[in-house]
Design a protein around this motif. Sequence first.
Motif, PDB file in Angstrom:
ATOM      1  N   GLU A  29      45.359  14.441  63.739  1.00  0.00           N
ATOM      2  CA  GLU A  29      45.945  12.998  64.722  1.00  0.00           C
ATOM      3  C   GLU A  29      45.994  13.620  65.925  1.00  0.00           C
ATOM      4  OE1 GLU A  29      49.997  10.461  64.757  1.00  0.00           O
ATOM      5  OE2 GLU A  29      49.786  11.719  63.070  1.00  0.00           O
ATOM      6  N   GLU A  58      42.914  13.691  67.595  1.00  0.00           N
ATOM      7  CA  GLU A  58      42.259  12.047  67.908  1.00  0.00           C
ATOM      8  C   GLU A  58      43.045  11.842  69.113  1.00  0.00           C
ATOM      9  OE1 GLU A  58      39.707  10.646  66.758  1.00  0.00           O
ATOM     10  OE2 GLU A  58      39.766  11.287  64.765  1.00  0.00           O
ATOM     11  N   THR A  59      44.491  12.083  69.081  1.00  0.00           N
ATOM     12  CA  THR A  59      45.100  11.575  70.511  1.00  0.00           C
ATOM     13  C   THR A  59      44.801  12.080  71.621  1.00  0.00           C
ATOM     14  OG1 THR A  59      47.070  11.351  68.734  1.00  0.00           O
ATOM     15  CG2 THR A  59      47.524  11.461  71.429  1.00  0.00           C
ATOM     16  N   LYS A 115      54.330   7.713  70.277  1.00  0.00           N
ATOM     17  CA  LYS A 115      54.403   8.585  69.355  1.00  0.00           C
ATOM     18  C   LYS A 115      54.553  10.012  69.583  1.00  0.00           C
ATOM     19  CE  LYS A 115      54.678   5.046  66.274  1.00  0.00           C
ATOM     20  NZ  LYS A 115      54.878   4.290  67.168  1.00  0.00           N
ATOM     21  N   ARG A 163      49.979  14.325  76.060  1.00  0.00           N
ATOM     22  CA  ARG A 163      50.123  14.000  77.440  1.00  0.00           C
ATOM     23  C   ARG A 163      50.793  15.036  78.196  1.00  0.00           C
ATOM     24  NH1 ARG A 163      48.370  11.489  81.977  1.00  0.00           N
ATOM     25  NH2 ARG A 163      50.009  10.214  82.968  1.00  0.00           N
ATOM     26  N   CYS A 221      52.605  12.830  68.714  1.00  0.00           N
ATOM     27  CA  CYS A 221      51.244  13.211  69.129  1.00  0.00           C
ATOM     28  C   CYS A 221      50.991  12.852  70.342  1.00  0.00           C
ATOM     29  CB  CYS A 221      50.380  12.817  68.185  1.00  0.00           C
ATOM     30  SG  CYS A 221      50.483  13.793  66.738  1.00  0.00           S
ATOM     31  N   ASN A 222      51.112  11.449  71.093  1.00  0.00           N
ATOM     32  CA  ASN A 222      50.964  10.893  72.209  1.00  0.00           C
ATOM     33  C   ASN A 222      51.633  11.805  73.072  1.00  0.00           C
ATOM     34  OD1 ASN A 222      49.313   9.096  72.947  1.00  0.00           O
ATOM     35  ND2 ASN A 222      50.033   7.441  71.737  1.00  0.00           N
ATOM     36  N   GLN A 243      41.775  10.197  72.547  1.00  0.00           N
ATOM     37  CA  GLN A 243      42.059   8.752  73.259  1.00  0.00           C
ATOM     38  C   GLN A 243      42.516   9.072  74.817  1.00  0.00           C
ATOM     39  OE1 GLN A 243      44.819   7.394  70.426  1.00  0.00           O
ATOM     40  NE2 GLN A 243      43.335   7.614  68.753  1.00  0.00           N
ATOM     41  N   HIS A 244      43.240  10.103  74.975  1.00  0.00           N
ATOM     42  CA  HIS A 244      43.654  10.372  76.427  1.00  0.00           C
ATOM     43  C   HIS A 244      42.527  10.572  77.426  1.00  0.00           C
ATOM     44  CE1 HIS A 244      48.232  11.295  75.602  1.00  0.00           C
ATOM     45  NE2 HIS A 244      47.625  10.207  74.954  1.00  0.00           N
TER      46      HIS A 244
END
Length: 1334
Positions: free
Chosen positions: A301, A304-305, A209, A216, A211-212, A308-309
């Motif tokens: 979002e 949060e991403t 996605k 990154r 945001c991912n 998560q990374h």
Amino acid sequence: MSMKNQNEVLRCFAVIAGSFSGKLTGILLQKLDQNNEKMKIGILTIFKHLINAAAPAMEDKKEVVLSGLKGISQEPSNKVKKVFAQVVIAMGHHGYMELEGGTNMIEFIAIQCSLQDEPPGTKRSPDPDHVTNTQLRHMCDNVLQLLTNTVEQMENVLWPYLLELVVPEKYTEGSGVICRCLATIANKKREANAEDYDLDYETQANLPKPCNVIARLMTLAGRPLNGRQRGVHVLNLMKGLAPNLHDNLTELWDTVIPKLVQYLEDPEKTESWSQKSWEDLLLKMLSKSLDVVDHEEWIAELGETFAQHIPMYTRLPEEKNFLYKCIGIVMRKSTKKDFVNRMLDQVFNTVRHTDQIEREGCAVCLGFCATSHLDAVLTKLESVTKADLSQKKSGVFSFMKSEKSEGDVERMKATLMLCYGFVALYSPPTLIISRMEATILRSIQPYFANVKDSTVKQNLIRAVDQIGQALHPDHLGQKYNFSNRGEFISHLQAYMQAESTQHITSDTRLLALNACTTLIKLDPILSEADLFDLIKTATDFVFPLPLDGGAAGSKKGKGEGMDPDEVEVLMEATVEALDDLLTQILSKDITMATFDSILKHLIPWYLSVHDHERQRAVRMTHVLLKYLLENIETKAQKFENLHILLARLVPRCSDPCIEVRQLSMDCIQASLHLAQRCSGIGSDHKDPMVEALPTLRARLEKGDPNVLYSVVNDLSKVISKKLPSEQLKAFIELIQEGLLDPQSHSSSGACVVLNGLMKNRGTELLKEVDAILSSIHEKLFQIQFPQTKTGALRAVRTLAQHHLFQVLKSLLGYSLPFDENVVEIWKILSSDPQLVAVMLDHMLELYGKSLPYEEKQPDDKKEPVRRATQTPLAITCALVEILQVEETEEQVKKSYHRLFAALLVRIGSSVGVEPLKPAQKSRSWNLFGSKSEPAAKDKKKGVPPPTSSKQVKPSSVAVDAFKKFLANTKSDDITQVLEEGQCWGKLEDREELPGAINTLTKALVTSTVGGEYVSKIVSSLTSYMSSLYDPQRVVVAAFFAQLIEEKCMGDDTLVELVMNSLLGRLVDQSHIVRQMCIRGLGNVARIGKAQVQHYSTTVLSAMMAGMDDKEDPEDDITVEAMSGLSRVLSEIDEKHIRAILINVALRIRPCFEKEKPNVRAQSIILFGNLSAFGDGPSKLPFLEQIHSNFVSLLLHLNDPDNDVKKACKSALKQVGTLIGSDSINKMFQKFLLEESNLHYGEFMNDLSKLIIQDFPEKVNFYVMGCVSFYKSVWPEIKSNAALFTGFLLGNLPEERQGVISKEHVCAALILLLKDPTPSVRSTAAEAMSLLDKY
């Protein structure tokens, strides 16, 4: 197999494939399953050839081949994978990748692009065909780029599939090439507005996605130099994907990203890379991106991403650091409190507290967040503090994990401290003041004391630094007095003091210096005492560090060695930090007073024995001087301490270290420029002498001592010209400290400048001569190097060339005996002929003006006590040293007569004189109350020794000086005579002195050297005949008396001068002087008849006066007068003596009975000599004198003293011719032989008969004369008188006995019978026995 054969075999397979492609493919794939590396390489090589060379035959076998080769992607062998990658690129060119399973091949290549390097220390394989991870990775990078750029149909395979490989953690190392290829395709499709450019994330579920992707790529871009310089490619991909990530981002990213790419591609930026600057740019782009999207949910979002990374970067702390900062930016933009709290928990729970890089990322993250959510962040930090740092360990088994727990707590504490620092720094200025004291300071202050963990310590320091930055007026927008600053600075100083000065072990020292620099900027200005402590601590714990930081011995952590390059960089940064600190202290109060207070700490390091310490101190001085020149307002400033700086820098200009030399010259030039500015001269003014100093600096590159001497000599001229008069004295005081410099060349350099100042400005130093001389004298005891000592002595000589009399006055005041250094000073002064001439004149003048001794009349002694005085004794001691210097010979000979005369008089003045009072102390000043800083601590470097307990004997020193005078003038013949006569000792004895003077005079007259100076010596001595001091007149009189004896070398003029001098002192109050004068006048008989006749009347009068001297208790003058008269009589005519002949005879008669034998002898001799004039007109009166003295002469013929006996014999023989009896005369001539033994009794018996026969009328006269001697003091004379009486009366015929007073004579004899002396009684009895006829 050879390449040619291999090619032929491969061609065979291609031929077979043309007919049997199915079977061949099956067989090859079956063989591929064998676990044989070589077999696999061979089969893959065949497939690569078949795909390229037999494409039509293999067309229908593509799916089979793709499926069959899929298993090779898991192959561990790099050699197999290398061949397989070649197969993949062949398949890409022949349409294999578009088929199902083609992406597996792309994934294989991407995985190889992400291979890690072999671990350090991996042994190199001996296999020549070995393929390393690096080689394979590089090859696959090229494969992927080749497929992207050269195979057109591959775009459909790679787009958007490669996007699936961007986010997964395992592709991180290969992200650069993946992004590069993907960016190429994306930008190409975007520019072409391709139909398949837009991505549908719903239908293409495997795609990450937006945001991912953003999270990154943003994180990867944060470290653009990692991953094989991936930054540019990541940015290009972000630009190419912007429309697919969010429509609002397109315009912003299209504008910003090209600039960022340009920044990365700029060689200047990459050479001096600043990670912080780059992060600031990228985080700014992220912040603006959030602004342009402006959607709370999307922002949350993205946050949060990012969170998560976090696990993806567990082994990549640098990337994780930046990711935390990105989260902080997102939290700053978010308004959702629950989101912010979740993120804070997530960040703090995932940070690895053992890693400083991650810790810093976490802290910055919280700092960014605090910009918008200060209270939330502080609440979180307080909760962590209470929950994790305040937990108390309890329980039975708590000890088992106590070590780990304590370590964890310390590491977490370090993170918290750093967080507080960044929170303070990034918090809103309007809120930070209220929160600072209430929360932040209260939270961190308890952890400053007793910090054991270095990590905690370093992060506490960082926190203080950031708090200081946060409270700066420029940041706050208002003034703020930081009341806790002093406490923090004290802690920082303690941390620096705990660091080793042998090597750098951590960043602690550097961080503490930077933090102090930050705190110094705050108000109020530090107190003088606090400033002193801070500067001292900073310099004491930076300057001693080795030049390389002690890389060889440094350790980082437990057993982990620091890289030498890293240590060196840290060392440079530490020194720069010290520069910044001291410069900041100066800038806070930019006055000369502040500069002076800093300089106090730098100057002691100038004297360090270590090159790097001196270099750092001098370089630091130059940094401060340059800063002053650039920033100081000089209108109201005065450079009052220019002399201090110049005096301390001068020795460094000849330092063994070239850098120190050149930096010192730079400092001197800067100091002189600053002095010009302070004096009101504009900065545009160019002084030729000051501007010429860089030329001297260039010459300092050579270490040749001669070159250094030349440079420093030239420098001394500049300083002499530029040093203000009011600072000259103080400069001279301080430059003398340089004489004690531990570096030999440096101390010599100080000497050169000291000499230069003395030469060029010496005329201004009259009032300072005593102090300068005393200081140099003191330093001479401490100077270590011979050449420096020589230079210091030359400085005294140079000073003397300006103020000789003052130098001499000072030197003559030093305690006696002179110590070795005063002796050296005398010698160096004596090496200058011009000085020597003036010195000798002045000393001789002082001799004449000074009291030769002090005379006091003690209560218990008759004779006064004479005690030496300082000045003449010191002059004599100085002459002892001066006369030993060869260079003085010419000047000494020019003053031969004056020196001879002065030393001769000095000898006379010193005989019998007591030494100086023992209470006298050395004349030395503690110059200016100053001391040499490090040098003064060295106990080996002594101070002047206490006054010598040895006393100087004045007479010994005077004689020694005379010896040295004779040696200097090569008067060896005089020396030889004095040694043969053992006169050196006699010259020190009061009784022997006149005799020694006689010997000396004889030697002088006959000397080949001194003889020519006799006349001048007499002229020099004449004035002393009227001296107030008896000893001086005695010596001169004795010298003159003997000079007459030596005929004054035949110089009639000299005779007259000497005679007049002697005659002038005949009435001297000293009887010894009168005696010497009488002796000298008597010696005139030696000169010759003509001269005797000339002076006869005067001399005879003098002799008569001498015999009549009333103040002559010992009859010494009388003896001398009679002796002299005896000698003169032989040279004068009867007419000269006629008038006084009888008077003389009458005057000497009482002397016949004097107690002293020599008086009796000389008087009898004189009477005998008078007989030479008794046969003339004075015959009858003199004959009467003969008869009057006849009895006395006969009785003393048997005197107790042999000299008297001889005198009587001679006199009787002389008067025998005049007595009027041939028989008596013959008897005298026959029996009175000088050396024969006389039988006195027989002689007197026979003589009495002749007397009765020839002088019957005199018998009673003689008898009564004998009776008068019965009362003599000598028993022998009494006996002689009694015996002579007996012989006269016994031999007297009866007819003549009537003329004798028998009763009187007999009564007298009877009294003698009662005499206490047996011999007298015996002789009296014998005499009476001869009177039997009476």
